[in-house]
Design an enzyme around this catalytic site. Structure first.
Site, PDB file in Angstrom:
ATOM      1  N   GLU A 120      41.336  29.469  37.038  1.00  0.00           N
ATOM      2  CA  GLU A 120      41.304  29.321  38.612  1.00  0.00           C
ATOM      3  C   GLU A 120      40.186  29.867  38.979  1.00  0.00           C
ATOM      4  O   GLU A 120      40.735  31.497  39.254  1.00  0.00           O
ATOM      5  CB  GLU A 120      42.543  29.402  39.149  1.00  0.00           C
ATOM      6  CG  GLU A 120      43.594  28.424  38.623  1.00  0.00           C
ATOM      7  CD  GLU A 120      43.190  26.731  39.141  1.00  0.00           C
ATOM      8  OE1 GLU A 120      42.648  26.748  40.169  1.00  0.00           O
ATOM      9  OE2 GLU A 120      43.777  25.804  38.504  1.00  0.00           O
ATOM     10  N   CYS A 151      39.656  31.889  48.063  1.00  0.00           N
ATOM     11  CA  CYS A 151      38.690  31.606  46.940  1.00  0.00           C
ATOM     12  C   CYS A 151      37.905  30.264  47.417  1.00  0.00           C
ATOM     13  O   CYS A 151      36.901  29.852  47.028  1.00  0.00           O
ATOM     14  CB  CYS A 151      39.428  30.941  45.656  1.00  0.00           C
ATOM     15  SG  CYS A 151      40.845  30.162  46.042  1.00  0.00           S
TER      16      CYS A 151
HETATM   17  P1  NAD Z   1      41.872  40.824  40.677  1.00  0.00           P
HETATM   18  O1  NAD Z   1      41.188  41.992  40.907  1.00  0.00           O
HETATM   19  O2  NAD Z   1      43.181  40.766  41.242  1.00  0.00           O
HETATM   20  O3  NAD Z   1      41.972  40.501  39.330  1.00  0.00           O
HETATM   21  C1  NAD Z   1      42.666  39.174  38.865  1.00  0.00           C
HETATM   22  C2  NAD Z   1      43.826  39.496  37.638  1.00  0.00           C
HETATM   23  O4  NAD Z   1      42.859  40.083  36.612  1.00  0.00           O
HETATM   24  C3  NAD Z   1      44.714  41.006  38.017  1.00  0.00           C
HETATM   25  O5  NAD Z   1      45.875  40.396  37.753  1.00  0.00           O
HETATM   26  C4  NAD Z   1      43.975  42.022  37.146  1.00  0.00           C
HETATM   27  O6  NAD Z   1      45.059  42.698  36.714  1.00  0.00           O
HETATM   28  C5  NAD Z   1      43.377  41.031  35.888  1.00  0.00           C
HETATM   29  N1  NAD Z   1      42.390  41.708  35.429  1.00  0.00           N
HETATM   30  C6  NAD Z   1      41.440  42.439  36.063  1.00  0.00           C
HETATM   31  N2  NAD Z   1      40.599  42.899  35.294  1.00  0.00           N
HETATM   32  C7  NAD Z   1      40.879  42.509  33.926  1.00  0.00           C
HETATM   33  C8  NAD Z   1      40.281  42.998  32.804  1.00  0.00           C
HETATM   34  N3  NAD Z   1      39.194  43.517  32.245  1.00  0.00           N
HETATM   35  N4  NAD Z   1      41.041  42.519  31.673  1.00  0.00           N
HETATM   36  C9  NAD Z   1      42.023  41.775  31.814  1.00  0.00           C
HETATM   37  N5  NAD Z   1      42.630  41.374  33.076  1.00  0.00           N
HETATM   38  C10 NAD Z   1      42.077  41.951  34.129  1.00  0.00           C
HETATM   39  O7  NAD Z   1      41.478  39.496  41.711  1.00  0.00           O
HETATM   40  P2  NAD Z   1      39.769  39.318  41.449  1.00  0.00           P
HETATM   41  O8  NAD Z   1      39.218  38.798  40.301  1.00  0.00           O
HETATM   42  O9  NAD Z   1      39.233  40.213  42.464  1.00  0.00           O
HETATM   43  O10 NAD Z   1      40.012  37.818  42.415  1.00  0.00           O
HETATM   44  C11 NAD Z   1      38.887  37.397  43.320  1.00  0.00           C
HETATM   45  C12 NAD Z   1      38.280  36.360  42.509  1.00  0.00           C
HETATM   46  O11 NAD Z   1      39.206  35.244  42.223  1.00  0.00           O
HETATM   47  C13 NAD Z   1      37.306  35.648  43.545  1.00  0.00           C
HETATM   48  O12 NAD Z   1      36.113  34.970  42.693  1.00  0.00           O
HETATM   49  C14 NAD Z   1      38.010  34.354  43.773  1.00  0.00           C
HETATM   50  O13 NAD Z   1      37.227  33.246  44.226  1.00  0.00           O
HETATM   51  C15 NAD Z   1      38.957  34.045  42.866  1.00  0.00           C
HETATM   52  N6  NAD Z   1      40.276  33.069  43.158  1.00  0.00           N
HETATM   53  C16 NAD Z   1      40.211  31.999  42.703  1.00  0.00           C
HETATM   54  C17 NAD Z   1      41.372  31.317  43.081  1.00  0.00           C
HETATM   55  C18 NAD Z   1      41.342  29.742  42.842  1.00  0.00           C
HETATM   56  O14 NAD Z   1      42.381  29.380  42.882  1.00  0.00           O
HETATM   57  N7  NAD Z   1      40.622  29.283  41.912  1.00  0.00           N
HETATM   58  C19 NAD Z   1      42.091  31.739  43.903  1.00  0.00           C
HETATM   59  C20 NAD Z   1      42.150  33.230  44.245  1.00  0.00           C
HETATM   60  C21 NAD Z   1      40.928  33.750  43.834  1.00  0.00           C
END
Ligand code: NAD
Length: 473
Positions: free
Chosen positions: A226, A260
Site C-alpha cells: 500500500e 496518502c
Molecule cells: P514510515 O516511515 O512510518 O515507514 C513505514 C514502515 O516501514 C514503518 O513501520 C517503518 O519502521 C518501516 N521501515 C522504514 N524504513 C525501513 C527499512 N529500511 N527497512 C524495513 N522497514 C522500514 O512511513 P512512510 O514510508 O514515511 O509513510 C509515508 C508514505 O506511505 C507515503 O508515501 C504515503 O503515501 C504512503 N502511505 C500509503 C498508504 C496507503 O494506504 N496506500 C497509507 C499511508 C501512507
C-alpha cells in the site's frame, strides 16, 4: 540484508533476528493447533478489538494527539470510528464471506461436486506507517484476524505514542499467542523480514516497499504493498468551483496534508485555474480561520526531517495563501501555490504535507496526457459537471481509486477495495477484499469412486474412446 540491531538505543532490549524467529515460531505453533480457524475465535478477536477501541478511546485519542497534534473529532472520524465501522461490517458479513462457494462441473466429469473454501494463510506480517498510525495498523489486522491468521504487527516508530499504546493494549485485549506487536524501526523490521511469513502487508513509501518485496521474494511470500504517489485533483470550469475548493481543502489539509490519498496537486482546466485560487483561499479561511496556527483543528508535521523537506518546497511557485511556518512547533500553514513549473521539486515527488500546487492545463486532453505521463496515482479526483469527462477519465487513465466530487472518501465505502496500481502499490484490502488478501481460496473437487465414468479416458486409447472424448470435452 543487515540484521545487526546494534543501533537500538538499548542494546539489552534489542529485538534481534533470534527474537524475530522466536516470535514467528510461537505464532506458527498457535496457528498449527488450529485454534484461529473457527469463526467463533475470529469473531471473538474482532469483538475484543472493538471493545478495546471504544473503552480506551481516550488513550488512543491522546496518543494520536501526541504524535500528530490530531484533533479528537478527526481522530474519531479517520481512525477510531473508521475501525469500529470496519469491525462491524466484517462481523455482519463474515459468515457469508467464508461460506463455501459451489462451482459448476463440466459434463465430462459428472457425477462430481466442485466448490471453493477460503483458508487462512498462516502467520502474516503487517508493517504500518505513521500518518494514520492506528487506522493503518488495525484495519489490516481486522482483515487478517477475520481470515483466521496469526499476526505480527510492526507499528511505525515515527508515531511512537501510538506504537506504545498498541504494544501495551493489543496483547492484553487479544489472544497474545496469536497476535504479537513488535515495536521498533529499521533494525527490528529488518530482523522480521528475515523470517518466513505467509503474507506481508506493508503500508508506506515505495523505496521501503521495494525492500519489503525483495525480502519477501526470498521466501516466495506474497505481498500487498500500500504505497503513495501524487494524486491529482482535476478541476473543470463547469463545476461548482466554490464547493470543489471546500472539498479539496478538506481532503488536502486534514492531518496537515499527511494523507496518502490527499489531493497532491490541482490540475486546473482553462479558466478554472484563476477561479480556484480564490475559492481555495476562502475555503481554508472558513475551515481554519485567519491564523491556522491558532486553530485546534489543524495538525502538525510529524517531525523535523519532514518539516525541513516540506519547507524547501514552499519556494516552488507563487504563494496564493499560506506559506507561514515555524520549525519549533513543526507548523506549516495550509499553503496554495500557483504558477508552478511541472518540472519543479514540488511536482516531482509526493508532497505529503500541507502544500497544494495548482498546475494549469488548457483542456481535458492535456489533463489526461499530464496524468498518463506520470506514475499511476493512488487516487484520482475530478470535479466536473460533465458526464463525458467522467467517462473519459474512467476509461483513459489508471489509478488505484477514482472519485468524482470528493477526495479521500472512497476509503470509507466498505465494499470498495482500497489499494494502488503500479508505483502506488499492489493488492488491496478493506471489507471482503481483506478476506481475499489474507485467505487462500482452495479448490475442491469430489468425484465418487463408485461410477467409473472416467474409464473412457484411460489408456489404451481406441478409436471409439477418441470419438466419445472429442464429443464430451
Ligand atoms: P514510515 O516511515 O512510518 O515507514 C513505514 C514502515 O516501514 C514503518 O513501520 C517503518 O519502521 C518501516 N521501515 C522504514 N524504513 C525501513 C527499512 N529500511 N527497512 C524495513 N522497514 C522500514 O512511513 P512512510 O514510508 O514515511 O509513510 C509515508 C508514505 O506511505 C507515503 O508515501 C504515503 O503515501 C504512503 N502511505 C500509503 C498508504 C496507503 O494506504 N496506500 C497509507 C499511508 C501512507
Amino acid at each position: 540484508m543487515n540484521i545487526d540491531t546494534s543501533t537500538d538505543s538499548d542494546p539489552g532490549n534489542a529485538f534481534t533476528a533470534h527474537h524475530a524467529a522466536e516470535t514467528v515460531a510461537r505464532l506458527r505453533a498457535t496457528f498449527n493447533t488450529g485454534r484461529t480457524k473457527p469463526l467463533a475465535w475470529r469473531k471473538q478477536q474482532l469483538q475484543e478489538l472493538r471493545r478495546l477501541l471504544t473503552e480506551q478511546q481516550d488513550v488512543f485519542t491522546e496518543a494520536l494527539h501526541a504524535d500528530l497534534g490530531k484533533n479528537a473529532t478527526e481522530s474519531y472520524v479517520m481512525e477510531i470510528g473508521f475501525l469500529v465501522k470496519e469491525i462491524d461490517h466484517t462481523l455482519r458479513h463474515l459468515n457469508r464471506w467464508t461460506r463455501p462457494h459451489r462451482v459448476w462441473v463440466p459434463l465430462a466429469l459428472t457425477p462430481a461436486h466442485a466448490w471453493t473454501v477460503r483458508e487462512p494463510l498462516g502467520t502474516v506480517l503487517i508493517i504500518s506507517p505513521w500518518n494514520y498510525p492506528l487506522n493503518l495498523a488495525l484495519a489490516p489486522l481486522i482483515g487478517a484476524l477475520a481470515a483466521g491468521n496469526c499476526v505480527v504487527l510492526k507499528p511505525s516508530e515515527v508515531a511512537p505514542a501510538t506504537a506504545a499504546v498498541l504494544a501495551h493494549w493489543l496483547p492484553r485485549a487479544l489472544d497474545s499467542e496469536a497476535v504479537a506487536v513488535v515495536e521498533g524501526g529499521v533494525p527490528e523490521t529488518t530482523a522480521l523480514l528475515e523470517q518466513r511469513f505467509d503474507h506481508i502487508l506493508y503500508t508506506g513509501n515505495g523505496a521501503v516497499g521495494r525492500i519489503v518485496a525483495t525480502a519477501a521474494a526470498r521466501h516466495l511470500t506474497p505481498v500487498t504493498l500500500e504505497l503513495g504517489g501524487k494524486s491529482p485533483a482535476v478541476v473543470e470550469p463547469g463545476a461548482d468551483l466554490a464547493a470543489a475548493a471546500r472539498r479539496i481543502a478538506w481532503g488536502k489539509f486534514i492531518n496537515a496534508g499527511q494523507t496518502c490519498v490527499a489531493p497532491d496537486y490541482v490540475l486546473a482546466i482553462g479558466e478554472a485555474g484563476a477561479a480556484i485560487e480564490s475559492h481555495l483561499t476562502e475555503a481554508i479561511r472558513e475551515m481554519y480561520g485567519a491564523d491556522p496556527a491558532r486553530s485546534g483543528d489543524y495538525g502538525r508535521i510529524i517531525n523535523e526531517r519532514h518539516f525541513d523537506r516540506l519547507e524547501r518546497l514552499l519556494e516552488d511557485g507563487r504563494t496564493v495563501t499560506g506559506g507561514d511556518h515555524d520549525r519549533s512547533t513543526r507548523y506549516i500553514a495550509p499553503t496554495v501555490l500557483a504558477d508552478v513549473d511541472p518540472g519543479s521539486a514540488v511536482m516531482s515527488d509526493e508532497i505529503f504535507g500541507p502544500i497544494l500546487p495548482i498546475v494549469r492545463v488548457p483542456d481535458l486532453d492535456a489533463a489526461i496526457a499530464f496524468i498518463n505521463e506520470r506514475d499511476k496515482p493512488l487516487a484520482l479526483y475530478a470535479f466536473t459537471a460533465s458526464r463525458r469527462s467522467k467517462r473519459r477519465l474512467t476509461s483513459e487513465t489508471s489509478s488505484g481509486g477514482l472519485a468524482f466530487g470528493v477526495p479521500t472518501a472512497h476509503l470509507t465505502v466498505p465494499g470498495l477495495p482500497f489499494g494502488g496500481v503500479g508505483e502506488s502499490g499492489m493488492g488491496s484490502y478493506h471489507g471482503s477484499h481483506s478476506l481475499d488478501t489474507f485467505s487462500h481460496t482452495k479448490s475442491i473437487l469430489d468425484k465418487p469412486l463408485k461410477l467409473d465414468t472416467l474409464a473412457v479416458t484411460y489408456p489404451p486409447y481406441t478409436r471409439r474412446k477418441d470419438r466419445i472424448l472429442r464429443r464430451v470435452m
